[in-house]
Scaffold this motif. Structure first.
Motif, PDB file in Angstrom:
ATOM      1  N   HIS A 108      -2.552 -12.672  12.411  1.00  0.00           N
ATOM      2  CA  HIS A 108      -2.878 -12.935  11.002  1.00  0.00           C
ATOM      3  C   HIS A 108      -1.587 -12.976  10.192  1.00  0.00           C
ATOM      4  N   PRO A 109      -1.527 -13.833   9.146  1.00  0.00           N
ATOM      5  CA  PRO A 109      -0.302 -13.949   8.352  1.00  0.00           C
ATOM      6  C   PRO A 109       0.144 -12.599   7.792  1.00  0.00           C
ATOM      7  N   GLY A 110       1.474 -12.412   7.731  1.00  0.00           N
ATOM      8  CA  GLY A 110       2.043 -11.126   7.388  1.00  0.00           C
ATOM      9  C   GLY A 110       2.293 -10.926   5.908  1.00  0.00           C
ATOM     10  N   THR A 111       3.154  -9.948   5.622  1.00  0.00           N
ATOM     11  CA  THR A 111       3.281  -9.393   4.277  1.00  0.00           C
ATOM     12  C   THR A 111       4.451  -9.939   3.461  1.00  0.00           C
ATOM     13  N   LEU A 112       5.347 -10.727   4.085  1.00  0.00           N
ATOM     14  CA  LEU A 112       6.521 -11.212   3.340  1.00  0.00           C
ATOM     15  C   LEU A 112       6.107 -12.440   2.539  1.00  0.00           C
ATOM     16  N   ALA A 113       5.249 -12.198   1.550  1.00  0.00           N
ATOM     17  CA  ALA A 113       4.603 -13.275   0.807  1.00  0.00           C
ATOM     18  C   ALA A 113       4.101 -12.720  -0.521  1.00  0.00           C
ATOM     19  N   GLU A 114       3.635 -13.621  -1.361  1.00  0.00           N
ATOM     20  CA  GLU A 114       3.103 -13.154  -2.651  1.00  0.00           C
ATOM     21  C   GLU A 114       1.755 -12.460  -2.484  1.00  0.00           C
ATOM     22  N   ALA A 115       1.038 -12.784  -1.395  1.00  0.00           N
ATOM     23  CA  ALA A 115      -0.260 -12.143  -1.141  1.00  0.00           C
ATOM     24  C   ALA A 115      -0.478 -12.031   0.365  1.00  0.00           C
ATOM     25  N   VAL A 116      -1.252 -11.012   0.752  1.00  0.00           N
ATOM     26  CA  VAL A 116      -1.599 -10.840   2.168  1.00  0.00           C
ATOM     27  C   VAL A 116      -3.078 -10.456   2.252  1.00  0.00           C
ATOM     28  N   ALA A 117      -3.781 -11.019   3.238  1.00  0.00           N
ATOM     29  CA  ALA A 117      -5.204 -10.718   3.438  1.00  0.00           C
ATOM     30  C   ALA A 117      -5.366  -9.754   4.601  1.00  0.00           C
ATOM     31  N   VAL A 118      -6.188  -8.710   4.390  1.00  0.00           N
ATOM     32  CA  VAL A 118      -6.456  -7.712   5.438  1.00  0.00           C
ATOM     33  C   VAL A 118      -7.900  -7.238   5.334  1.00  0.00           C
ATOM     34  N   PRO A 119      -8.430  -6.668   6.432  1.00  0.00           N
ATOM     35  CA  PRO A 119      -9.736  -6.018   6.316  1.00  0.00           C
ATOM     36  C   PRO A 119      -9.650  -4.883   5.285  1.00  0.00           C
ATOM     37  N   ARG A 120     -10.755  -4.681   4.558  1.00  0.00           N
ATOM     38  CA  ARG A 120     -10.728  -3.659   3.503  1.00  0.00           C
ATOM     39  C   ARG A 120     -10.409  -2.269   4.060  1.00  0.00           C
ATOM     40  N   ARG A 121     -10.816  -1.990   5.316  1.00  0.00           N
ATOM     41  CA  ARG A 121     -10.529  -0.651   5.868  1.00  0.00           C
ATOM     42  C   ARG A 121      -9.024  -0.428   6.070  1.00  0.00           C
ATOM     43  N   ASN A 122      -8.226  -1.501   6.009  1.00  0.00           N
ATOM     44  CA  ASN A 122      -6.777  -1.354   6.180  1.00  0.00           C
ATOM     45  C   ASN A 122      -6.069  -0.948   4.893  1.00  0.00           C
ATOM     46  N   LEU A 123      -6.816  -0.765   3.816  1.00  0.00           N
ATOM     47  CA  LEU A 123      -6.194  -0.348   2.560  1.00  0.00           C
ATOM     48  C   LEU A 123      -6.231   1.167   2.426  1.00  0.00           C
ATOM     49  N   VAL A 124      -5.123   1.720   1.992  1.00  0.00           N
ATOM     50  CA  VAL A 124      -5.035   3.151   1.688  1.00  0.00           C
ATOM     51  C   VAL A 124      -4.494   3.251   0.265  1.00  0.00           C
ATOM     52  N   LEU A 125      -5.090   4.104  -0.553  1.00  0.00           N
ATOM     53  CA  LEU A 125      -4.624   4.216  -1.942  1.00  0.00           C
ATOM     54  C   LEU A 125      -3.181   4.709  -1.977  1.00  0.00           C
ATOM     55  N   LYS A 126      -2.364   4.068  -2.813  1.00  0.00           N
ATOM     56  CA  LYS A 126      -0.961   4.487  -2.963  1.00  0.00           C
ATOM     57  C   LYS A 126      -0.892   5.672  -3.928  1.00  0.00           C
TER      58      LYS A 126
END
Ligand SMILES: NC(=O)c1ccc[n+]([C@@H]2O[C@H](COP(=O)([O-])OP(=O)(O)OC[C@H]3O[C@@H](n4cnc5c(N)ncnc54)[C@H](OP(=O)(O)O)[C@@H]3O)[C@@H](O)[C@H]2O)c1
Length: 325
Positions: A108-126
């Protein structure tokens, strides 16, 4: 959108395979995926390996690079992006053991971009205590170091172990020193470079040595990411019954095994890769609790990604290099 991508693979000259320019937006996403507006992303040696064609196949090009990001969701939440795309159920509760798991930028496309798409479970609150730049350093190098030190090295949870970290300047090495000190271990560090040895001591290493130098005493565990160049030294540095935790092989993956030393000294060689989402949550809590932070060596705008890659390729790094869209 602006992105840094591998547009071909070049084992000899990875920078020649890099394009910094327009790539497609994330577009339509599956229902349980979310597009994160990237506020900061950090580089890893993994990105250079991808440009060289290690772990990235030609039929996946062009591929937006980058495993690590911190950003903002469409709902306005500040988040850290967990880089391992995998099903915890398929790995007995640990997504890194899912046989189909991938890291961002592999499938899946990575993070060196203006936006990145991931499954919601991959988010952790900063946590608000961390800047976006600091948080963007955590999902690969820091999470890997955390698992190596805390989960895989076999050291006492209450501290008091002695650990050797091979290499001083790398993202994983600097993280390992700070994490190991924060949990109460004695830390020795090697480096080829006198300046990096000094900086490792300033980070809190108890003693620093030239690569390959004899240590004052044998250690309980060694953290290996260098590979062929330091492997023999790692085996010799361990006390009988000690453990090498290996997660990388920057200088080459096939060192002499020296099996006689492994069995005669009853050593353990333990592999380690990334970490789980739960460990990322624990790592964030450790940073908030102890005040340790990733050393960010330099921050560039994303448009200058080529300069950051050149610095990483030259090995002229102490800590992390960060890009901001
Ligand atoms: N399995 C995983 O999940 C995982 C996750 C993260 C990283 N990794 C791997 O771990 C490695 C390090 O990653 P990173 O992002 O921290 O890379 P990095 O920032 O580029 O660091 C490279 C490190 O290697 C040392 N080094 C390189 N060549 C050496 C040599 N010939 N002799 C002695 N030391 C040498 C450097 O130490 P000095 O310059 O101080 O000597 C430096 O500490 C890479 O191979 C990466 O792919 C694996």
């Amino acid at each position: 959108m602006l992105a840094a991508a591998a547009v071909r693979l070049d084992p000899e000259d990875p920078l020649a395979a890099l394009s910094v320019g327009q790539q497609p937006d994330p577009g339509d996403l599956p229902a349980d995926w979310v597009s994160v507006r990237v506020r900061a992303a950090s580089l890893n040696h993994h990105d250079l390996f991808s440009l060289r064609g290690v772990g990235l196949a030609a039929d996946r090009l062009p591929m937006i690079l980058g495993c690590d990001a911190a950003g903002v969701t469409p709902e306005g939440e500040d988040v850290v992006v967990h880089a391992v795309i995998g099903d915890p159920a398929a790995g007995g509760g640990d997504e890194t053991l899912d046989p189909r798991r991938t890291l961002l930028s592999e499938l899946h496309p990575g993070t060196l971009a203006e936006a990145v798409a991931v499954p919601r479970r991959n988010l952790v609150l900063k946590p608000p205590e961390l800047s976006f730049e600091e948080a963007a350093c955590l999902p690969t190098a820091w999470l890997t170091a955390y698992r190596m030190v805390v989960s895989r090295a076999g050291l006492p949870a209450e501290g008091g172990g002695t650990l050797l970290v091979q290499g001083a300047g790398g993202g994983v090495s600097t993280a390992a020193v700070l994490i190991a000190k924060a949990v109460g271990h004695t830390v020795f560090v090697t480096s080829r470079d006198a300046g990096k040895r000094e900086r490792a001591a300033a980070l809190g290493a108890d003693a620093v040595f030239e690569s390959g130098a004899r240590l004052p005493r044998r250690v309980d565990a060694v953290l290996e990411t260098v590979g062929a160049a330091t492997w023999g030294h790692s085996l010799r540095a361990l006390r009988p019954g000690g453990r090498i935790v290996v997660s990388g092989a920057t200088s080459g993956p096939n060192p002499p095994a020296e099996l006689n030393r492994v069995f005669f000294q009853q050593l353990s060689v333990v592999g380690s890769t990334m970490g789980s989402r739960d460990e990322l949550v624990d790592l964030l809590a450790l940073l908030v609790r102890t005040g340790i932070r990733p050393p960010v060596q330099q921050v560039w705008p994303l448009a200058r990604a080529r300069d950051a890659f050149a610095r990483l390729a030259a090995g002229d790094v102490f800590g992390k290099l960060v890009l901001t869209p």
